[in-house]
Scaffold this active site. Structure first.
Site, PDB file in Angstrom:
ATOM      1  CE1 TYR A 262      41.016  84.197 -23.504  1.00 23.51           C
ATOM      2  CE2 TYR A 262      41.346  82.347 -22.014  1.00 23.51           C
ATOM      3  CZ  TYR A 262      40.698  83.528 -22.341  1.00 23.51           C
ATOM      4  OH  TYR A 262      39.735  84.034 -21.503  1.00 23.51           O
ATOM      5  CB  CYS A 263      46.031  86.654 -26.937  1.00 21.26           C
ATOM      6  SG  CYS A 263      46.521  86.000 -28.562  1.00 21.26           S
ATOM      7  CG  PHE A 264      40.707  88.891 -29.934  1.00 21.92           C
ATOM      8  CD1 PHE A 264      39.531  88.886 -29.202  1.00 21.92           C
ATOM      9  CD2 PHE A 264      40.636  89.080 -31.300  1.00 21.92           C
ATOM     10  CE1 PHE A 264      38.300  89.070 -29.819  1.00 21.92           C
ATOM     11  CE2 PHE A 264      39.409  89.264 -31.930  1.00 21.92           C
ATOM     12  CZ  PHE A 264      38.236  89.262 -31.189  1.00 21.92           C
TER      13      PHE A 264
ATOM     14  CE1 TYR B 255      35.980  86.044 -24.981  1.00 20.72           C
ATOM     15  CE2 TYR B 255      36.047  87.132 -27.121  1.00 20.72           C
ATOM     16  CZ  TYR B 255      35.391  86.853 -25.935  1.00 20.72           C
ATOM     17  OH  TYR B 255      34.139  87.374 -25.726  1.00 20.72           O
TER      18      TYR B 255
END
EC number: 2.9.1.3
Length: 369
Positions: free
Chosen positions: A94-96, A124
């Site tokens: 995952y990223c932001f 996130y």
């Protein structure tokens, strides 16, 4: 290929491994258990791309990102992602927000390593919001009871003995008093909130609908309790734990002197550990000098210095009882007695440790949800 997921609940219930591809500065502000940071860009690269995005738009920022992460650097990061994916075939990345960064990592893994690896949709931010709502829902829907008592009466031991408790101090890695610091650092605020929410989630999944908490202030070291929970704690029923003064002194001696010295020495070595432990106790006492008053502080500080000298020389801890007894009689007990006056109408049971544990277990059995 496994599908990208929005099953946030299952990710946390099953302790699914997660690969966080955000920059280190983002990761250290807050992440999740069972997560490792394998960034697409480091902090400086992220800052440059962010500036480009603001000044020139998305396409220019993407182009700059590809320029910054290429060649040997790209190969190095790809190897780290590949190693994680192979070691954790049930994991996700995952990223932001689950957007470009996680999609780029997915693409590169597929194109250059032949690995299809799914991402968390929403990233996130979605995971964080899910955990925030988990705590809020528990405050709205569940029954809570607090364990209170004088310093050293063993509240933490009661919390540890119950399967429906939430260990706030454990999640904060701090004992919650002026002397509450541990040998290892506290988690970031967001990490603390996430750990607490996951604990709530797992216990509710097991059918727990009634939680036991230690009666805490809003701040546990440097960690703040979630506002909704703290506000609720101002009205929750209270169970008051009692113990003899001598037993409280011995418990504090064990926890804050004998065991904590060992903890510091395990973390930084014997010689440096004792020095750090000694400095910690003296700094903690100095931290309440204004509340103690100058004369009282000087008297207790002198006893503490003598106690540390004896402990360092031959391991004796007997003199430590002097400053512990003084703090309890002259500071902590009067303070707790004053605070208890405003809570007296909420006390529904009083007893020793065995009685309190028995009462709380019976309470849970009668009102499980």
């Amino acid at each position: 290929m496994r599908d990208n997921t929005q099953h946030y609940r299952e990710l946390f219930l099953d302790d699914i491994p997660l690969m966080d591809v955000r920059a280190p500065v983002e990761y250290h502000k807050g992440a999740f258990p069972n997560t490792v940071n394998r960034p697409l860009m480091n902090d400086i690269e992220r800052q440059k791309v962010g500036t480009s995005y603001k000044q020139h738009g998305q396409q220019a920022a993407i182009a700059l990102g590809h320029e910054l992460v290429c060649g040997a650097l790209k190969a190095e990061r790809l190897a780290a992602w590949k190693a994680f994916a192979e070691a954790n075939p049930n994991g996700y990345l995952y990223c932001f927000r689950g957007g470009l960064r996680s999609q780029i990592v997915q693409q590169w893994l597929k194109q250059d390593a032949g690995i299809d690896y799914p991402r968390v949709i929403g990233g996130y931010k979605a995971l964080r919001n899910f955990l925030f709502e988990t705590t809020r829902a528990a405050v709205d829907e569940c029954d809570f009871v607090l364990v209170g008592g004088l310093t050293g009466c063993g509240k933490t031991e009661v919390i540890a003995a119950l399967d429906n408790s939430l260990d706030l101090e454990g999640h904060a890695n701090h004992r919650g008093s002026s002397f509450g610091r541990r040998a290892t650092p506290q988690p970031a605020q967001i990490d603390f909130e996430n750990r607490l929410a996951i604990d709530i989630l797992k216990k509710r999944h097991r059918g727990v609908g009634q939680f036991v908490l230690e009666d805490e202030g809003r701040i546990v070291g440097s960690c703040s309790l979630p506002l909704e929970l703290y506000q609720g704690m101002q009205g929750y029923p209270l169970v008051w734990l009692e113990d003899a003064f001598e037993q409280r002194v011995e418990r504090i001696l064990r926890d804050y002197v004998i065991d904590l010295r060992s903890e510091f020495e395990r973390v930084v070595g014997v010689e440096e550990g004792f020095a750090a432990f000694s400095a910690y106790l003296q700094k903690s006492l100095a931290g309440i000098v204004k509340r103690l008053g100058g004369e009282r502080y000087q008297r207790l500080a002198a006893i503490l210095v003598q106690a540390l000298e004896e402990q360092g020389r031959d391991g004796s801890v007997d003199t430590h009882r002097g400053w512990i007894e003084g703090l309890l009689k002259e500071y902590y007990d009067p303070m707790y007695a004053f605070q208890r006056q405003s809570k007296e109408d909420r006390v529904e049971f009083r007893g020793n440790q065995a009685e309190v544990i028995g009462y709380l277990r019976q309470r849970q059995a009668l009102r499980p949800s």
